[in-house]
Scaffold this motif. Structure first.
Motif, PDB file in Angstrom:
ATOM      1  N   HIS A   1     -42.106  20.611  19.841  1.00 39.11           N
ATOM      2  CA  HIS A   1     -41.699  21.673  20.764  1.00 39.11           C
ATOM      3  C   HIS A   1     -41.959  23.052  20.157  1.00 39.11           C
ATOM      4  N   ALA A   2     -41.699  23.200  18.859  1.00 37.39           N
ATOM      5  CA  ALA A   2     -41.892  24.487  18.189  1.00 37.39           C
ATOM      6  C   ALA A   2     -43.357  24.904  18.158  1.00 37.39           C
ATOM      7  N   MET A   3     -44.266  23.947  18.240  1.00 40.70           N
ATOM      8  CA  MET A   3     -45.687  24.270  18.208  1.00 40.70           C
ATOM      9  C   MET A   3     -46.161  24.938  19.492  1.00 40.70           C
ATOM     10  N   SER A   4     -45.369  24.901  20.537  1.00 40.96           N
ATOM     11  CA  SER A   4     -45.798  25.509  21.795  1.00 40.96           C
ATOM     12  C   SER A   4     -45.871  27.036  21.687  1.00 40.96           C
ATOM     13  N   LYS A   5     -45.022  27.631  20.856  1.00 38.95           N
ATOM     14  CA  LYS A   5     -45.021  29.097  20.734  1.00 38.95           C
ATOM     15  C   LYS A   5     -46.345  29.629  20.165  1.00 38.95           C
ATOM     16  N   PRO A   6     -46.828  29.125  19.017  1.00 37.08           N
ATOM     17  CA  PRO A   6     -48.121  29.642  18.545  1.00 37.08           C
ATOM     18  C   PRO A   6     -49.264  29.282  19.484  1.00 37.08           C
ATOM     19  N   ASN A   7     -49.165  28.123  20.134  1.00 34.53           N
ATOM     20  CA  ASN A   7     -50.216  27.734  21.069  1.00 34.53           C
ATOM     21  C   ASN A   7     -50.226  28.672  22.278  1.00 34.53           C
ATOM     22  N   ASP A   8     -49.050  29.031  22.776  1.00 33.65           N
ATOM     23  CA  ASP A   8     -48.962  29.974  23.896  1.00 33.65           C
ATOM     24  C   ASP A   8     -49.555  31.326  23.500  1.00 33.65           C
ATOM     25  N   PHE A   9     -49.291  31.760  22.277  1.00 32.34           N
ATOM     26  CA  PHE A   9     -49.845  33.029  21.800  1.00 32.34           C
ATOM     27  C   PHE A   9     -51.367  32.969  21.762  1.00 32.34           C
ATOM     28  N   LEU A  10     -51.907  31.862  21.269  1.00 33.75           N
ATOM     29  CA  LEU A  10     -53.366  31.727  21.218  1.00 33.75           C
ATOM     30  C   LEU A  10     -53.961  31.727  22.623  1.00 33.75           C
ATOM     31  N   LEU A  11     -53.252  31.145  23.570  1.00 30.66           N
ATOM     32  CA  LEU A  11     -53.746  31.158  24.957  1.00 30.66           C
ATOM     33  C   LEU A  11     -53.821  32.580  25.499  1.00 30.66           C
ATOM     34  N   THR A  12     -52.858  33.415  25.137  1.00 27.57           N
ATOM     35  CA  THR A  12     -52.913  34.804  25.602  1.00 27.57           C
ATOM     36  C   THR A  12     -54.116  35.529  25.007  1.00 27.57           C
ATOM     37  N   LEU A  13     -54.521  35.158  23.797  1.00 28.91           N
ATOM     38  CA  LEU A  13     -55.694  35.780  23.189  1.00 28.91           C
ATOM     39  C   LEU A  13     -56.985  35.395  23.900  1.00 28.91           C
ATOM     40  N   THR A  14     -57.005  34.202  24.489  1.00 30.18           N
ATOM     41  CA  THR A  14     -58.208  33.784  25.211  1.00 30.18           C
ATOM     42  C   THR A  14     -58.229  34.329  26.630  1.00 30.18           C
ATOM     43  N   GLU A  15     -57.057  34.557  27.209  1.00 32.06           N
ATOM     44  CA  GLU A  15     -56.984  35.077  28.574  1.00 32.06           C
ATOM     45  C   GLU A  15     -57.336  36.560  28.633  1.00 32.06           C
ATOM     46  N   GLN A  16     -56.971  37.302  27.615  1.00 27.53           N
ATOM     47  CA  GLN A  16     -57.223  38.740  27.571  1.00 27.53           C
ATOM     48  C   GLN A  16     -58.065  39.057  26.342  1.00 27.53           C
ATOM     49  N   PRO A  17     -59.377  38.983  26.493  1.00 27.78           N
ATOM     50  CA  PRO A  17     -60.226  39.236  25.321  1.00 27.78           C
ATOM     51  C   PRO A  17     -60.056  40.671  24.821  1.00 27.78           C
TER      52      PRO A  17
ATOM     53  N   ALA B   1     -62.598  31.997  16.257  1.00 27.53           N
ATOM     54  CA  ALA B   1     -61.411  31.821  15.407  1.00 27.53           C
ATOM     55  C   ALA B   1     -60.228  31.311  16.223  1.00 27.53           C
ATOM     56  N   VAL B   2     -60.054  31.854  17.426  1.00 23.82           N
ATOM     57  CA  VAL B   2     -58.964  31.403  18.299  1.00 23.82           C
ATOM     58  C   VAL B   2     -59.173  29.941  18.681  1.00 23.82           C
ATOM     59  N   ALA B   3     -60.386  29.572  19.031  1.00 25.75           N
ATOM     60  CA  ALA B   3     -60.678  28.183  19.400  1.00 25.75           C
ATOM     61  C   ALA B   3     -60.434  27.239  18.223  1.00 25.75           C
ATOM     62  N   GLU B   4     -60.806  27.684  17.015  1.00 30.30           N
ATOM     63  CA  GLU B   4     -60.578  26.854  15.828  1.00 30.30           C
ATOM     64  C   GLU B   4     -59.082  26.669  15.571  1.00 30.30           C
ATOM     65  N   MET B   5     -58.320  27.743  15.730  1.00 30.69           N
ATOM     66  CA  MET B   5     -56.869  27.644  15.540  1.00 30.69           C
ATOM     67  C   MET B   5     -56.247  26.712  16.582  1.00 30.69           C
ATOM     68  N   GLN B   6     -56.724  26.790  17.819  1.00 34.05           N
ATOM     69  CA  GLN B   6     -56.208  25.872  18.848  1.00 34.05           C
ATOM     70  C   GLN B   6     -56.535  24.426  18.493  1.00 34.05           C
ATOM     71  N   GLY B   7     -57.719  24.195  17.973  1.00 41.25           N
ATOM     72  CA  GLY B   7     -58.099  22.852  17.551  1.00 41.25           C
ATOM     73  C   GLY B   7     -57.233  22.342  16.412  1.00 41.25           C
ATOM     74  N   LEU B   8     -56.947  23.215  15.450  1.00 38.86           N
ATOM     75  CA  LEU B   8     -56.083  22.822  14.337  1.00 38.86           C
ATOM     76  C   LEU B   8     -54.666  22.523  14.820  1.00 38.86           C
ATOM     77  N   LEU B   9     -54.150  23.356  15.719  1.00 38.21           N
ATOM     78  CA  LEU B   9     -52.813  23.092  16.266  1.00 38.21           C
ATOM     79  C   LEU B   9     -52.779  21.761  17.014  1.00 38.21           C
ATOM     80  N   ASP B  10     -53.849  21.466  17.751  1.00 37.14           N
ATOM     81  CA  ASP B  10     -53.916  20.180  18.460  1.00 37.14           C
ATOM     82  C   ASP B  10     -53.921  19.009  17.482  1.00 37.14           C
TER      83      ASP B  10
END
Length: 134
Positions: A25-41, A60-69
């Motif tokens: 559940h705690a991992m959703s916060k950094p993932n949500d932040f990364l999603l905002t970086l992709t929505e607003q370049p 870098a954002v895509a790589e971080m999302q992959g690592l979080l996954d």
């Protein structure tokens, strides 16, 4: 011969499963932040390197999302394994308890055993399980 038995504390396993759920559940916060970086370049400007900076940032954002996954997948796997182990031990305990109960009903051996244990422990025992009175 050395004792090869061991003790499994089921409640600790269940606590660990809950902790893993908290981590997922705690991992959703950094993932949500990364999603905002992709929505607003980010707008780096109109200079020559801006395009390459934007691409590097997106990579870098895509790589971080992959690592979080990957981390989330590993935690989910650990949670599934721990749940399976805890459920297996709980089922084994229930099975043994049922076998003991069934055997005692068939042979009438449980009441004398409880009486002996109750006498050793200093308490009253009977068909209700008896035990040490405190």
């Amino acid at each position: 011969m050395q004792d090869q038995s061991y003790y499994v504390h089921l409640e600790s396993l269940k606590d660990f499963v809950r902790e893993l759920e908290t981590q997922i559940h705690a991992m959703s916060k950094p993932n949500d932040f990364l999603l905002t970086l992709t929505e607003q370049p980010l707008l780096f400007g109109e200079f020559g390197e801006a395009g390459s900076l934007t691409k590097a940032h997106q990579a870098a954002v895509a790589e971080m999302q992959g690592l979080l996954d990957q981390v989330k997948g590993a935690i989910t796997f650990a949670q599934d394994v721990t749940t399976t182990v805890a459920d297996g031990y709980a089922a084994a305990d229930d099975s043994v308890a049922g076998d003991i109960n069934h055997a005692s009903q068939q042979t009438g051996l449980l009441d004398p055993l409880l009486n002996v244990l109750g006498g050793v422990l200093g308490g009253n025992s009977g068909s209700n399980g008896g035990g040490n009175k405190g």
